[in-house]
Design a protein around this motif. Structure first.
Motif, PDB file in Angstrom:
ATOM      1  N   THR A  14     -10.510  -7.863  15.297  1.00  0.00           N
ATOM      2  CA  THR A  14      -9.731  -7.430  16.456  1.00  0.00           C
ATOM      3  C   THR A  14      -8.356  -6.902  16.032  1.00  0.00           C
ATOM      4  N   THR A  15      -7.764  -7.529  15.014  1.00  0.00           N
ATOM      5  CA  THR A  15      -6.474  -7.043  14.507  1.00  0.00           C
ATOM      6  C   THR A  15      -6.643  -5.693  13.832  1.00  0.00           C
ATOM      7  N   ARG A  16      -7.711  -5.544  13.071  1.00  0.00           N
ATOM      8  CA  ARG A  16      -7.956  -4.265  12.401  1.00  0.00           C
ATOM      9  C   ARG A  16      -8.174  -3.149  13.428  1.00  0.00           C
ATOM     10  N   HIS A  17      -8.875  -3.473  14.512  1.00  0.00           N
ATOM     11  CA  HIS A  17      -9.114  -2.484  15.576  1.00  0.00           C
ATOM     12  C   HIS A  17      -7.790  -2.026  16.191  1.00  0.00           C
ATOM     13  N   PHE A  18      -6.864  -2.980  16.427  1.00  0.00           N
ATOM     14  CA  PHE A  18      -5.555  -2.621  16.966  1.00  0.00           C
ATOM     15  C   PHE A  18      -4.754  -1.780  15.981  1.00  0.00           C
ATOM     16  N   VAL A  19      -4.715  -2.193  14.730  1.00  0.00           N
ATOM     17  CA  VAL A  19      -3.910  -1.508  13.719  1.00  0.00           C
ATOM     18  C   VAL A  19      -4.390  -0.071  13.512  1.00  0.00           C
ATOM     19  N   LYS A  20      -5.697   0.173  13.583  1.00  0.00           N
ATOM     20  CA  LYS A  20      -6.217   1.532  13.419  1.00  0.00           C
ATOM     21  C   LYS A  20      -5.657   2.460  14.499  1.00  0.00           C
ATOM     22  N   LYS A  21      -5.383   1.914  15.683  1.00  0.00           N
ATOM     23  CA  LYS A  21      -4.762   2.709  16.744  1.00  0.00           C
ATOM     24  C   LYS A  21      -3.252   2.827  16.525  1.00  0.00           C
ATOM     25  N   PHE A  22      -2.641   1.725  16.141  1.00  0.00           N
ATOM     26  CA  PHE A  22      -1.186   1.703  15.997  1.00  0.00           C
ATOM     27  C   PHE A  22      -0.702   2.642  14.895  1.00  0.00           C
ATOM     28  N   ILE A  23      -1.454   2.753  13.798  1.00  0.00           N
ATOM     29  CA  ILE A  23      -1.000   3.606  12.692  1.00  0.00           C
ATOM     30  C   ILE A  23      -1.058   5.093  13.045  1.00  0.00           C
ATOM     31  N   GLN A  24      -1.627   5.428  14.212  1.00  0.00           N
ATOM     32  CA  GLN A  24      -1.642   6.821  14.655  1.00  0.00           C
ATOM     33  C   GLN A  24      -0.400   7.185  15.460  1.00  0.00           C
ATOM     34  N   THR A  25       0.444   6.207  15.760  1.00  0.00           N
ATOM     35  CA  THR A  25       1.632   6.484  16.568  1.00  0.00           C
ATOM     36  C   THR A  25       2.726   7.126  15.727  1.00  0.00           C
ATOM     37  N   GLN A  26       3.633   7.800  16.410  1.00  0.00           N
ATOM     38  CA  GLN A  26       4.741   8.431  15.700  1.00  0.00           C
ATOM     39  C   GLN A  26       5.750   7.407  15.218  1.00  0.00           C
ATOM     40  N   TYR A  72       0.816  -1.214   0.000  1.00  0.00           N
ATOM     41  CA  TYR A  72       0.000   0.000   0.000  1.00  0.00           C
ATOM     42  C   TYR A  72       0.852   1.268   0.000  1.00  0.00           C
ATOM     43  N   VAL A  73       2.131   1.102  -0.297  1.00  0.00           N
ATOM     44  CA  VAL A  73       3.003   2.252  -0.551  1.00  0.00           C
ATOM     45  C   VAL A  73       3.083   2.382  -2.067  1.00  0.00           C
ATOM     46  N   LYS A  74       2.317   3.311  -2.613  1.00  0.00           N
ATOM     47  CA  LYS A  74       2.112   3.401  -4.057  1.00  0.00           C
ATOM     48  C   LYS A  74       2.930   4.537  -4.670  1.00  0.00           C
ATOM     49  N   CYS A  75       3.564   4.240  -5.791  1.00  0.00           N
ATOM     50  CA  CYS A  75       4.285   5.264  -6.549  1.00  0.00           C
ATOM     51  C   CYS A  75       3.340   5.832  -7.602  1.00  0.00           C
ATOM     52  N   SER A  76       3.214   7.165  -7.630  1.00  0.00           N
ATOM     53  CA  SER A  76       2.313   7.787  -8.607  1.00  0.00           C
ATOM     54  C   SER A  76       3.013   7.999  -9.945  1.00  0.00           C
ATOM     55  N   LYS A  77       4.102   8.728  -9.948  1.00  0.00           N
ATOM     56  CA  LYS A  77       4.868   8.983 -11.168  1.00  0.00           C
ATOM     57  C   LYS A  77       6.341   8.731 -10.903  1.00  0.00           C
ATOM     58  N   SER A  78       7.060   8.486 -11.972  1.00  0.00           N
ATOM     59  CA  SER A  78       8.486   8.228 -11.841  1.00  0.00           C
ATOM     60  C   SER A  78       9.196   9.440 -11.250  1.00  0.00           C
ATOM     61  N   GLY A  79       9.983   9.205 -10.215  1.00  0.00           N
ATOM     62  CA  GLY A  79      10.744  10.286  -9.596  1.00  0.00           C
ATOM     63  C   GLY A  79      10.029  10.968  -8.454  1.00  0.00           C
ATOM     64  N   GLU A  80       8.722  10.748  -8.311  1.00  0.00           N
ATOM     65  CA  GLU A  80       7.973  11.376  -7.228  1.00  0.00           C
ATOM     66  C   GLU A  80       7.918  10.440  -6.020  1.00  0.00           C
ATOM     67  N   PRO A  81       7.847  11.000  -4.808  1.00  0.00           N
ATOM     68  CA  PRO A  81       7.782  10.152  -3.613  1.00  0.00           C
ATOM     69  C   PRO A  81       6.532   9.271  -3.627  1.00  0.00           C
ATOM     70  N   ALA A  82       6.668   8.097  -3.054  1.00  0.00           N
ATOM     71  CA  ALA A  82       5.527   7.198  -2.953  1.00  0.00           C
ATOM     72  C   ALA A  82       4.562   7.708  -1.885  1.00  0.00           C
ATOM     73  N   VAL A  83       3.338   7.213  -1.912  1.00  0.00           N
ATOM     74  CA  VAL A  83       2.302   7.631  -0.965  1.00  0.00           C
ATOM     75  C   VAL A  83       1.702   6.391  -0.316  1.00  0.00           C
ATOM     76  N   PHE A  84       1.536   6.441   0.996  1.00  0.00           N
ATOM     77  CA  PHE A  84       0.966   5.318   1.730  1.00  0.00           C
ATOM     78  C   PHE A  84      -0.547   5.452   1.790  1.00  0.00           C
ATOM     79  N   GLU A  85      -1.241   4.439   1.318  1.00  0.00           N
ATOM     80  CA  GLU A  85      -2.708   4.436   1.308  1.00  0.00           C
ATOM     81  C   GLU A  85      -3.189   3.827   2.620  1.00  0.00           C
ATOM     82  N   LYS A  86      -3.307   4.669   3.623  1.00  0.00           N
ATOM     83  CA  LYS A  86      -3.589   4.218   4.981  1.00  0.00           C
ATOM     84  C   LYS A  86      -4.928   3.492   5.102  1.00  0.00           C
ATOM     85  N   ARG A  87      -5.971   4.067   4.554  1.00  0.00           N
ATOM     86  CA  ARG A  87      -7.309   3.482   4.701  1.00  0.00           C
ATOM     87  C   ARG A  87      -7.392   2.104   4.046  1.00  0.00           C
ATOM     88  N   SER A  88      -6.872   1.998   2.845  1.00  0.00           N
ATOM     89  CA  SER A  88      -6.887   0.700   2.152  1.00  0.00           C
ATOM     90  C   SER A  88      -6.044  -0.323   2.905  1.00  0.00           C
TER      91      SER A  88
END
Length: 515
Positions: free
Chosen positions: A463-475, A438-454
């Motif tokens: 239960t795992t999804r519930h945990f991950v939704k909290k974990f992805i908010q951490t620094q 889910y780290v997607k490259c849009s165009k060549s040379g541009e930084p990739a973008v993480f598709e968090k929701r997907s």
């Protein structure tokens, strides 16, 4: 360890922190002390706050010197005696290949017959020919070292017996670079009652086991003469740090026995060479370790209480190591000096180690996990939020506990470290190991973008999804993804990605069998 500095604060994050007292385990620790504290006692009523302000100001000026270093043409590297013009040695040190930056001896000097002040009484090598700002930097760094070597402050009495102890801390600069402090305290030679002294090695390298062995050699030579330490440390500074799994041999001359060979072997698993999980599991049960891990993975405030400095140091570094491949991004101080105890009032996440005699100064803090590591304790968790047991998915908790049961078969520190680390590494493989899809490259040379929701919606377990939704908010997750977005396309290297591929291959084989 001590400590990592967040490279990019989230919007609305911690932007008002003025000074940083830091320390950190390898790739894991950060230490920040906020410039503002709620409910802090005034200097008139409590001398601790006044001391903290003075030290914070001292440290802030040290940081400013670091930021301005690039403006000064004078070289900043430490060079061994007689090699001031040896540019290859300068480069070798800057690249992190030297064993250490310097060794200091910190002694307790009587001020008025009633209290003691820690002072540097020996330093190798001496640093000559430095610019003025460099000397100022060194003075402030050495002052910080004395505090971490004797965090108890001035309340000491002469002793006739003292059990030596070894511990570590980390000083982290505002740019994220760090230096590790390895300390051994012991009773110096002599007759009658006397205060202990501390040997402290400052190094950019994180390898607790190797430096403990170096201290054994230093201590042996100290019993003969302080002059015997110089040739050993000079040899070490001229010796390249070994690659993982390799060793170096150093020939040392002793007046009585002649030339002896001193060997140092670096562990094969270099990412665990600063850690010994044995102390953690001797203080806590497997289930208790899992509760501490749950609080740490959501970046909560955690304080560890113990009487021994070595216990605090080893446990807090071990807890940070459980988070691999993620890095603790907040305050990390393995042993809080008494003069800095007000850091416990910081409202932001931290991992702190506090000596038990200071428990009364911290146990009235709310909204944290307060963990007692002492022998004969009444209960392990003096304070908690209460939801720690429900943070991690139940099925994955059971898998971690089952994997940890295999540690009973481990016969060496390296085997124990491998069993424990893989148990928690597997947890992250199961929860977020699919991130790269889910780290997607849009165009060549541009930084990739993480598709968090997907990313989190792709998780089947509720239960795992519930945990991950909290974990992805951490620094720690945010920084991990930032780095992933900057990576070049293609297979990633490292033990974490190796375990991900192994797990994905296993799932494919199981799916093929079903069909």
């Amino acid at each position: 360890m001590s400590e990592a500095v967040t490279r990019r604060r989230k919007k609305g994050g911690l932007t008002n922190w003025r000074s940083r007292w830091s320390e950190q385990p390898k790739d894991n620790l950060i230490s920040e002390v906020p410039g503002k504290r709620s409910a802090a006692p005034s200097e008139d009523t409590d001398g601790r706050q006044g001391g903290l302000k003075r030290l914070s100001a001292m440290w802030s000026s040290f940081r400013k010197g670091k930021r301005d270093k690039g403006k000064d043409p004078e070289p900043a590297e430490l060079v061994s005696p007689g090699a001031a013009d040896d540019t290859s040695r300068q480069h070798r040190y800057v690249s992190g290949q030297y064993f250490f930056e310097y060794l200091v001896v910190v002694s307790l000097k009587s001020k008025d017959g009633k209290s003691y002040e820690p002072q540097i009484t020996y330093q190798f090598p001496k640093r000559d020919g430095m610019a003025r700002f460099q000397k100022e930097e060194e003075e402030k760094t050495l002052k910080a070292i004395t505090l971490f070597c004797f965090p108890e402050g001035i309340n000491w009495a002469p002793l006739t017996e003292y059990h030596s102890e070894t511990f570590s801390f980390v000083l982290t600069e505002i740019d994220g670079s760090r230096r590790n402090g390895y300390c051994r305290r012991l009773l110096p030679g002599g007759n009658g009652a006397r205060p202990p002294e501390a040997y402290c090695i400052i190094s950019t390298l994180a390898c607790f086991g190797l430096f403990s062995k170096i201290f054994d050699e230093v201590e042996k030579r100290r019993q003969i003469s302080m002059a015997m330490i110089y040739p050993l440390m000079q040899k070490l500074r001229e010796t390249p740090f070994p690659a993982p799994g390799h060793k170096v041999e150093i020939k040392i001359f002793f007046p009585e026995s002649g030339t002896e060979t001193f060997s140092l072997t670096r562990p094969l698993d270099s990412w665990l060479e600063h850690v010994n999980f044995g102390t953690l599991f001797s203080c806590l049960t497997d289930k208790e370790v899992l509760l501490v891990f749950a609080a740490a993975v959501l970046e909560r405030r955690i304080i560890f209480i113990a009487e021994e400095l070595g216990t605090l140091s080893q446990v807090i570094h071990a807890v940070a190591a459980l988070l691999y491949p993620f890095t603790w991004q907040h305050t990390f101080i393995s042993i809080v000096p008494e003069i800095l105890i007000d850091v416990v009032m910081a409202p932001t996440p931290y991992l702190l180690g506090v000596q038990k005699r200071l428990l009364d100064l911290v146990d009235d803090q709310g909204d944290l996990l307060l963990v007692d590591l002492s022998e004969g304790k009444n209960k392990t968790f003096i304070a908690s939020i209460g939801d720690e047991a429900s943070i991690l998915p139940p099925k994955l908790q059971a898998e971690v506990l089952e994997a940890l049961s295999n540690r009973q078969k481990a016969s060496t520190v390296e085997e124990l470290n491998r069993v424990v680390s893989e148990a928690f590494l597997h947890f992250f493989v199961r929860t977020v190991g699919h991130y790269s899809s889910y780290v997607k490259c849009s165009k060549s040379g541009e930084p990739a973008v993480f598709e968090k929701r997907s990313f989190y919606k792709a998780i089947e377990s509720k239960t795992t999804r519930h945990f991950v939704k909290k974990f992805i908010q951490t620094q720690m997750f945010d920084l991990f993804i930032q780095e992933a977005e900057q990576q070049q396309p293609g297979p990633q290297q490292g033990i974490f990605h190796k375990k991900i591929r192994e797990y994905q291959d296993k799932k494919k084989r199981e799916k093929t069998k079903k069909h």
